[in-house]
Write a protein that holds these residues in place. Structure first.
Motif: not given
Length: 233
Positions: A10, A12, A34, A69, A72-73, A84, A86, A88, A155, A171, A177
């Protein structure tokens, strides 16, 4: 133990026009699926993604890093990924460390955090003031959860199925984070750290600076305490 897990990276991105193409290229070269989450960017991030055939989920408005994020999850869960990761969009996270995070999940962790403070390498470890803030948040997390997390603001992290499910449902919106670590621990998930090497931001401007850094510390400290003290339904 997962065998041959499906892994999604993911990415972001908010106003990451100067970084997004190279970030995606590094992830692709490392061999991972991705999704770029374009978080309502005002620059040409989305145009660059579309021009280069980059797989992008475009949010019509800025939701902040937490909302991006979480999107993305949800994407990972919808498409059946087991793990997954993360990464950045600013180029700080080196995809060569993704296998270490994935292996940590395969070996039983629910959330694996890439820590720049567990490594003896000379990678970028943030500015002095930010390191002070990181140490404070690490102390605060330990105070409320009993767990020592050396790099709570990282991240660069991997989530297994249980963490993905939790994060799809709950979330944090803002500076997520550290708070998401507290939420995970309170939910009984296994959280661990692995050593990684980070780089300086490859371009653009960080969203945390000046007055926002003061707000960040106050907000996140309160959020951790609330997350730990609030009873789960």
């Amino acid at each position: 133990m997962l065998m041959n897990p499906r892994v999604l990276v993911i990415i972001p991105a908010f106003n990451e026009a100067s970084n997004i193409e190279s970030t995606v290229r590094a992830v692709v070269d490392a061999g991972y699926d991705y999704i770029v989450i374009n978080d309502g960017s005002k620059d040409s991030t989305l145009d660059i993604c579309r021009l280069n055939g980059i797989n992008v989920l475009d949010l019509s408005q800025n939701l902040g890093i937490g909302g991006a994020v979480q999107a993305g999850h949800k994407y990972a869960r919808h498409y059946g990924y087991d793990i997954d990761v993360q990464v950045d969009g600013d180029g700080q996270h080196d995809p060569k460390f993704i296998p270490l995070l994935v292996d940590e999940i395969v070996n039983g962790a629910d959330l694996a955090i890439g820590s720049r403070f567990l490594s003896s390498t000379d990678g970028f470890k943030s500015t002095y003031l930010r390191r002070v803030g990181i140490k404070w948040l690490s102390f605060w997390l330990q105070l409320f959860t009993g767990r020592s997390i050396k790099d709570p603001t990282s991240g660069f992290r991997a989530s297994g199925c249980r963490a993905i499910k939790l994060f799809c449902e709950n979330y944090p919106d803002d500076y997520p984070e550290p708070e998401s670590i507290a939420t995970s621990l309170k939910a009984g998930l296994t959280v661990s750290e692995v050593p990684v090497r980070m780089r300086e931001r490859q371009g653009g401007v960080s969203s945390i600076g000046g007055f926002s850094s003061v707000y960040y510390m106050i907000k996140v400290s309160l959020a951790i305490s609330i997350a730990c003290l609030t009873k789960r339904s």
